[in-house]
Design an enzyme around this catalytic site. Structure first.
Site, PDB file in Angstrom:
ATOM      1  N   GLY A 198      62.566  11.655  25.414  1.00  0.00           N
ATOM      2  CA  GLY A 198      62.257  10.230  25.488  1.00  0.00           C
ATOM      3  C   GLY A 198      62.894   9.496  24.325  1.00  0.00           C
ATOM      4  CB  SER A 199      62.267   6.155  22.961  1.00  0.00           C
ATOM      5  OG  SER A 199      60.889   6.294  22.699  1.00  0.00           O
ATOM      6  CB  VAL A 209      57.828   8.186  21.897  1.00  0.00           C
ATOM      7  CG1 VAL A 209      56.721   9.143  22.306  1.00  0.00           C
ATOM      8  CG2 VAL A 209      57.493   6.774  22.358  1.00  0.00           C
ATOM      9  CD  GLU A 222      67.154  17.896  23.628  1.00  0.00           C
ATOM     10  OE1 GLU A 222      68.048  17.065  23.378  1.00  0.00           O
ATOM     11  OE2 GLU A 222      67.245  19.091  23.297  1.00  0.00           O
ATOM     12  CB  CYS A 270      70.020  10.247  26.482  1.00  0.00           C
ATOM     13  SG  CYS A 270      70.470  11.730  27.411  1.00  0.00           S
TER      14      CYS A 270
HETATM   15  P1  NAD Z   1      59.743   6.680  26.207  1.00  0.00           P
HETATM   16  O1  NAD Z   1      59.874   7.262  24.854  1.00  0.00           O
HETATM   17  O2  NAD Z   1      59.273   5.298  26.338  1.00  0.00           O
HETATM   18  O3  NAD Z   1      58.761   7.576  27.089  1.00  0.00           O
HETATM   19  C1  NAD Z   1      59.001   8.958  27.293  1.00  0.00           C
HETATM   20  C2  NAD Z   1      57.710   9.645  27.640  1.00  0.00           C
HETATM   21  O4  NAD Z   1      56.866   9.626  26.497  1.00  0.00           O
HETATM   22  C3  NAD Z   1      56.922   8.979  28.759  1.00  0.00           C
HETATM   23  O5  NAD Z   1      56.376   9.980  29.581  1.00  0.00           O
HETATM   24  C4  NAD Z   1      55.817   8.258  28.019  1.00  0.00           C
HETATM   25  O6  NAD Z   1      54.661   8.092  28.799  1.00  0.00           O
HETATM   26  C5  NAD Z   1      55.555   9.241  26.893  1.00  0.00           C
HETATM   27  N1  NAD Z   1      54.863   8.739  25.704  1.00  0.00           N
HETATM   28  C6  NAD Z   1      54.781   7.487  25.208  1.00  0.00           C
HETATM   29  N2  NAD Z   1      54.035   7.475  24.075  1.00  0.00           N
HETATM   30  C7  NAD Z   1      53.643   8.756  23.846  1.00  0.00           C
HETATM   31  C8  NAD Z   1      52.877   9.412  22.840  1.00  0.00           C
HETATM   32  N3  NAD Z   1      52.325   8.770  21.821  1.00  0.00           N
HETATM   33  N4  NAD Z   1      52.709  10.752  22.956  1.00  0.00           N
HETATM   34  C9  NAD Z   1      53.260  11.460  23.954  1.00  0.00           C
HETATM   35  N5  NAD Z   1      53.992  10.892  24.937  1.00  0.00           N
HETATM   36  C10 NAD Z   1      54.188   9.565  24.885  1.00  0.00           C
HETATM   37  O7  NAD Z   1      61.182   6.850  26.925  1.00  0.00           O
HETATM   38  P2  NAD Z   1      61.639   6.355  28.369  1.00  0.00           P
HETATM   39  O8  NAD Z   1      61.805   4.880  28.363  1.00  0.00           O
HETATM   40  O9  NAD Z   1      60.809   6.988  29.431  1.00  0.00           O
HETATM   41  O10 NAD Z   1      63.063   7.069  28.456  1.00  0.00           O
HETATM   42  C11 NAD Z   1      64.205   6.540  27.866  1.00  0.00           C
HETATM   43  C12 NAD Z   1      64.497   7.204  26.534  1.00  0.00           C
HETATM   44  O11 NAD Z   1      64.628   8.614  26.702  1.00  0.00           O
HETATM   45  C13 NAD Z   1      65.828   6.748  25.957  1.00  0.00           C
HETATM   46  O12 NAD Z   1      65.696   6.574  24.579  1.00  0.00           O
HETATM   47  C14 NAD Z   1      66.765   7.893  26.277  1.00  0.00           C
HETATM   48  O13 NAD Z   1      67.887   7.978  25.449  1.00  0.00           O
HETATM   49  C15 NAD Z   1      65.856   9.065  26.125  1.00  0.00           C
HETATM   50  N6  NAD Z   1      66.364  10.225  26.859  1.00  0.00           N
HETATM   51  C16 NAD Z   1      66.835  11.271  26.124  1.00  0.00           C
HETATM   52  C17 NAD Z   1      67.371  12.371  26.783  1.00  0.00           C
HETATM   53  C18 NAD Z   1      67.896  13.550  26.010  1.00  0.00           C
HETATM   54  O14 NAD Z   1      68.002  14.623  26.580  1.00  0.00           O
HETATM   55  N7  NAD Z   1      68.229  13.404  24.740  1.00  0.00           N
HETATM   56  C19 NAD Z   1      67.387  12.412  28.183  1.00  0.00           C
HETATM   57  C20 NAD Z   1      66.863  11.343  28.880  1.00  0.00           C
HETATM   58  C21 NAD Z   1      66.346  10.246  28.205  1.00  0.00           C
END
Ligand code: NAD
Length: 482
Positions: free
Chosen positions: A234-235, A238, A256, A290
């Site tokens: 995710g981001s 987070v 990641e 990403c």
């Molecule tokens: P996000 O960080 O907003 O959310 C990701 C996940 O984290 C969601 O399931 C969300 O519900 C959960 N989350 C939120 N707060 C949390 C907490 N406190 N504890 C645990 N989980 C929590 O990201 P998004 O908008 O869903 O996805 C986009 C981001 O993901 C972009 O930054 C992108 O670059 C990244 N991404 C990275 C990769 C990689 O492999 N490096 C692949 C895909 C996406």
């Protein structure tokens, strides 16, 4: 199975202990279709106690599953791969409606998931130890690998099937049990994957899924003492938070995170190939990737030629029906993301950047946008936009390209186009990124490779082979034979 599939299209419940169950508080939230923000599904809003229940079930299942035979785990995963193949149309349909995937992207994700399950099945038999020499007479020494226990797997919205599969199949292959917390913007696709795991015969409690709002319930999963590792995609925001929680608890985590990946095009590059890589590498899934090429550094001697072909090919991308294989650009996932993209374009424009093409919206779709004249005061330079917006920068030779490419807090993927092997090799060595490709796009991924980034882009590597190390405990054992 047919009945289960139909049921799921309307309401998604939790999957705990081998059963679909309603959340303790019986709350549900809306899962929206990003094309028009209509309600696609009603989703169980799990809370802290649901996480607790799921973790306890996973822990109970681990007591038996940890002793399962490699050939059994291999068979579960191969069966799941066959089921995903069988229900490919359902997966594709959900990826189109739930996250706005053009059909080409949806098909890619399903194929990846199938390959990933097969690759994970392959590691079950390769969880090896070693025999070691000992400095003591009569002492026989060896190492063994053992599963950790319950693994928490948290996934993002953009490649929800790919990531739910990747972050669950390796833990299952290595004898761990799983609690999945899918993105609240893409829960149904993960739910269908979990159906497949159960249909394939995985014992109750080995794979659990709690849907809900990650920002509210995520910490209860990450910090639960019975959760021994957290696999997060995710981001960066987070991810850093999860990293802190895991670090202070001596808990393993794999992070990641986001990216701002540079694509470098040197004077001697094959310009047509570089343009194709820029178009596909940046605008795949409307830039919600990403590894997207959101910074393009072009040698000033070929910049004009590159830019004109890049604009031409970008303007030829179609924004049609998502079911149409010719469509390349679909809708942006949520209002929050649309506002962010709009804000980045506006901020760059107001501070003097030039918009060569794009910058306009058709419904929830943003036209592919190419900027130049971007500087370090602009949001689009500093932050991940996560949309169909890229910036072209002029550079003078390899040294300047490397210097600028490394001027970022992120370090996920990178790529260079050149015919000069020495230049390619220097870039491979000096770029601050977890992944680097020569004469290829920044977006590349295969299930078995060590995938991941440096700096704010993450911590650790995922991929079936390296997952064996991440997901097992290495133990040194001796037997005194005298
Ligand atoms: P996000 O960080 O907003 O959310 C990701 C996940 O984290 C969601 O399931 C969300 O519900 C959960 N989350 C939120 N707060 C949390 C907490 N406190 N504890 C645990 N989980 C929590 O990201 P998004 O908008 O869903 O996805 C986009 C981001 O993901 C972009 O930054 C992108 O670059 C990244 N991404 C990275 C990769 C990689 O492999 N490096 C692949 C895909 C996406």
């Amino acid at each position: 199975m047919e009945k289960v599939l139909q049921n799921k299209v309307e309401t998604i419940d939790l999957w705990i202990g081998g059963k679909r169950i309603t959340p303790i508080k019986n709350n549900y939230f809306n899962d929206l279709n990003p094309e028009d923000d209509s309600i696609f599904a009603r989703v169980a809003e799990g809370e802290k106690n649901d996480i607790e229940y799921a973790v306890l079930n996973a822990h109970e299942a681990f007591k038996t599953y940890r002793h399962s035979l490699a050939k059994e785990r291999e068979e579960y995963l191969l069966k799941t791969a066959l089921l995903v193949e069988k229900y490919q149309k359902d997966f594709v349909n959900i990826l189109i409606k739930e996250v706005g995937s053009p059909i080409g992207k949806a098909l890619y994700e399903v194929e990846y998931a199938i390959n990933c399950l097969r690759a994970a099945a392959g590691i079950a038999r390769r969880i090896n130890g070693q025999t070691l020499p000992s400095d003591n007479v009569g002492r026989f020494a060896l190492t063994m690998r053992q599963p950790l226990g319950v693994v928490g797997a948290i996934t993002p919205f953009n490649v929800p099937l790919l990531k739910s599969t990747k972050l669950s199949s390796s833990p299952l292959a290595t004898g761990n049990t799983v609690v999945l917390l899918p993105s609240e913007e893409a829960p149904m696709i993960t739910s269908l994957l979990v159906d497949m795991y159960h249909e394939a015969g995985l014992p109750p409690g080995t794979v659990n899924m709690v849907t809900g709002k990650g920002a509210i319930i995520g910490d209860s999963l990450t910090t639960h003492p019975l959760v021994k590792a957290v696999m997060f995609t995710g981001s960066s925001r987070v991810g850093k938070h999860i990293g802190e929680l895991c670090g202070s608890r001596m808990k393993r985590c794999l992070l990641e995170l986001g990216g701002k990946s540079p694509l470098v095009i040197l004077e001697d590059a094959d310009i047509e190939a570089a343009v194709d890589a820029a178009v596909s590498g940046q605008f795949f899934f409307q830039g919600q990737a990403c590894m997207a090429s959101s910074r393009i550094y072009v040698d000033k001697k070929i910049e004009a030629k590159f830019l004109s072909r890049f604009i031409e090919k970008t303007e030829a991308l179609t924004l049609g029906d998502l079911d149409d294989p010719n469509t390349f650009v679909g809708p942006i996932i949520s209002q929050r993301q649309r506002d962010r993209i709009q804000h980045h374009i506006q901020d760059a424009f107001e501070k003097g950047a030039k918009i060569h093409t794009g910058g306009e919206w058709i419904g929830n779709r943003c036209k592919p946008t190419i900027l130049s004249g971007v500087n370090d005061t602009m949001k689009v330079f500093q932050e991940e936009t996560f949309g169909p917006v890229t910036s072209v920068y002029s550079i003078d030779g390899l040294d300047e390209a490397i210097e600028w490419a490394n001027k970022s807090n992120y370090g996920l993927s990178s790529a260079i186009f050149t015919k000069n092997l020495n230049h390619a090799f220097r870039f491979m060595q000096e770029i601050e990124a977890g992944m680097v490709h020569v004469n290829a796009p920044t977006i590349l991924d295969e299930p078995h490779v060590p995938f991941g980034g440096v700096k704010d882009s993450g911590f650790g590597r995922e991929g079936t082979d390296i997952d064996v190390e991440t997901l097992t405990e290495l133990k040194w054992a001796t037997i005194n034979l005298t």
